[in-house]
Write a protein that holds these residues in place. Structure first.
Motif, PDB file in Angstrom:
ATOM      1  N   ALA A 185      81.558  78.357 100.976  1.00 27.18           N
ATOM      2  CA  ALA A 185      82.361  79.264 101.805  1.00 27.18           C
ATOM      3  C   ALA A 185      82.945  78.511 103.001  1.00 27.18           C
ATOM      4  O   ALA A 185      82.270  77.706 103.633  1.00 27.18           O
ATOM      5  CB  ALA A 185      81.504  80.434 102.287  1.00 27.18           C
ATOM      6  N   ARG A 186      84.203  78.799 103.280  1.00 30.92           N
ATOM      7  CA  ARG A 186      84.886  78.177 104.409  1.00 30.92           C
ATOM      8  C   ARG A 186      84.343  78.745 105.718  1.00 30.92           C
ATOM      9  O   ARG A 186      84.196  79.951 105.865  1.00 30.92           O
ATOM     10  CB  ARG A 186      86.385  78.435 104.310  1.00 30.92           C
ATOM     11  CG  ARG A 186      87.207  77.682 105.336  1.00 30.92           C
ATOM     12  CD  ARG A 186      88.686  77.929 105.140  1.00 30.92           C
ATOM     13  NE  ARG A 186      89.205  77.275 103.965  1.00 30.92           N
ATOM     14  CZ  ARG A 186      89.774  76.073 103.960  1.00 30.92           C
ATOM     15  NH1 ARG A 186      89.867  75.385 105.061  1.00 30.92           N
ATOM     16  NH2 ARG A 186      90.238  75.565 102.845  1.00 30.92           N
ATOM     17  N   ILE A 187      84.054  77.883 106.690  1.00 27.87           N
ATOM     18  CA  ILE A 187      83.610  78.308 108.023  1.00 27.87           C
ATOM     19  C   ILE A 187      84.851  78.674 108.824  1.00 27.87           C
ATOM     20  O   ILE A 187      85.772  77.881 108.958  1.00 27.87           O
ATOM     21  CB  ILE A 187      82.829  77.178 108.738  1.00 27.87           C
ATOM     22  CG1 ILE A 187      81.603  76.777 107.935  1.00 27.87           C
ATOM     23  CG2 ILE A 187      82.479  77.575 110.160  1.00 27.87           C
ATOM     24  CD1 ILE A 187      80.562  77.844 107.805  1.00 27.87           C
ATOM     25  N   LYS A 188      84.867  79.901 109.330  1.00 33.87           N
ATOM     26  CA  LYS A 188      86.042  80.387 110.056  1.00 33.87           C
ATOM     27  C   LYS A 188      85.753  80.640 111.529  1.00 33.87           C
ATOM     28  O   LYS A 188      86.674  80.763 112.319  1.00 33.87           O
ATOM     29  CB  LYS A 188      86.543  81.682 109.412  1.00 33.87           C
ATOM     30  CG  LYS A 188      86.992  81.484 107.979  1.00 33.87           C
ATOM     31  CD  LYS A 188      87.436  82.783 107.366  1.00 33.87           C
ATOM     32  CE  LYS A 188      87.838  82.589 105.922  1.00 33.87           C
ATOM     33  NZ  LYS A 188      88.225  83.830 105.286  1.00 33.87           N
ATOM     34  N   ASP A 189      84.479  80.771 111.893  1.00 36.29           N
ATOM     35  CA  ASP A 189      84.138  81.129 113.272  1.00 36.29           C
ATOM     36  C   ASP A 189      83.300  80.023 113.903  1.00 36.29           C
ATOM     37  O   ASP A 189      82.094  80.119 113.989  1.00 36.29           O
ATOM     38  CB  ASP A 189      83.387  82.457 113.306  1.00 36.29           C
ATOM     39  CG  ASP A 189      82.097  82.409 112.506  1.00 36.29           C
ATOM     40  OD1 ASP A 189      81.936  81.497 111.673  1.00 36.29           O
ATOM     41  OD2 ASP A 189      81.233  83.265 112.722  1.00 36.29           O
ATOM     42  N   ALA A 190      83.959  78.959 114.322  1.00 35.56           N
ATOM     43  CA  ALA A 190      83.240  77.844 114.927  1.00 35.56           C
ATOM     44  C   ALA A 190      84.103  77.214 116.017  1.00 35.56           C
ATOM     45  O   ALA A 190      85.324  77.351 116.016  1.00 35.56           O
ATOM     46  CB  ALA A 190      82.901  76.806 113.866  1.00 35.56           C
ATOM     47  N   ASN A 191      83.438  76.561 116.937  1.00 37.39           N
ATOM     48  CA  ASN A 191      84.123  75.686 117.881  1.00 37.39           C
ATOM     49  C   ASN A 191      83.986  74.286 117.309  1.00 37.39           C
ATOM     50  O   ASN A 191      82.875  73.819 117.052  1.00 37.39           O
ATOM     51  CB  ASN A 191      83.478  75.761 119.273  1.00 37.39           C
ATOM     52  CG  ASN A 191      83.728  77.092 119.928  1.00 37.39           C
ATOM     53  OD1 ASN A 191      84.839  77.600 119.885  1.00 37.39           O
ATOM     54  ND2 ASN A 191      82.701  77.668 120.505  1.00 37.39           N
ATOM     55  N   VAL A 192      85.129  73.636 117.084  1.00 35.79           N
ATOM     56  CA  VAL A 192      85.119  72.325 116.453  1.00 35.79           C
ATOM     57  C   VAL A 192      85.755  71.322 117.418  1.00 35.79           C
ATOM     58  O   VAL A 192      86.820  71.573 117.980  1.00 35.79           O
ATOM     59  CB  VAL A 192      85.878  72.348 115.113  1.00 35.79           C
ATOM     60  CG1 VAL A 192      85.875  70.976 114.456  1.00 35.79           C
ATOM     61  CG2 VAL A 192      85.266  73.388 114.172  1.00 35.79           C
TER      62      VAL A 192
END
Length: 173
Positions: free
Chosen positions: A88-95
């Motif tokens: 699953a693609r991570i959509k809610d992160a600080n990168v």
């Protein structure tokens, strides 16, 4: 004599065409562009900012991250982040991209969420000098999330996953 001259010219033309159309093998780019750690897989891409600059006015990519920088060494860093187990693609992160140059020079670039062709990725601009090997650490920090309650009376607990860092090597040729 004309026969030899013809073949020399033909061979020279074939050699020139081969040089023009052969794939270029330079020591540039991201080395091993996929890394996994902490249950995540991160794919890193680095392309010249001029590629993004080529989009027509009004195109969403032309305006992302405040517009394309003018420097000829400006590059667009992109990171796609996935859960390793589920894909699953991570959509809610600080990168964040943490960039380390030889000599200990360091800088960080916040990679902003962006949607390209319907897929969420994180990206930002930075500059790279030519001929230097850079170490890029992609740091993924996900927000806390609620854990399911064990009973109806117990409050929901917040669970914070520690930030995950993966490392890449990049050479700008």
């Amino acid at each position: 004599m004309r026969y030899r001259s013809f073949w020399r010219q033909a061979l020279a033309a074939v050699g020139l065409a081969g040089m023009l159309f052969a794939p270029v093998t330079a020591n540039a780019g991201v080395i091993d562009g996929s890394q996994s750690a902490g249950g995540l897989t991160v794919y890193l891409g680095v392309v010249p900012a001029a590629v993004v600059k080529g989009h027509p006015t009004g195109h969403p990519e032309a305006e992302m991250h405040g517009g394309t920088p003018a420097s000829s060494h400006s590059m667009h860093i992109t990171a796609a982040v996935f859960e390793k187990a589920s894909g699953a693609r991570i959509k809610d992160a600080n990168v964040t991209a943490h960039i380390l140059e030889p000599g200990g020079i360091q800088r960080s670039v916040r990679l902003q969420p962006m949607t390209v062709a319907g897929a969420l990725t994180f990206g930002g601009y930075t500059t790279f000098a030519r001929g230097i090997n850079y170490r890029i650490g992609i740091i993924v920090d996900r927000p806390p999330h609620m854990l399911p309650s064990q009973s109806k009376q117990a409050p929901h607990a917040m669970h914070r996953k520690p930030p995950v860092t993966v490392h890449f090597t990049y050479t700008h040729d």
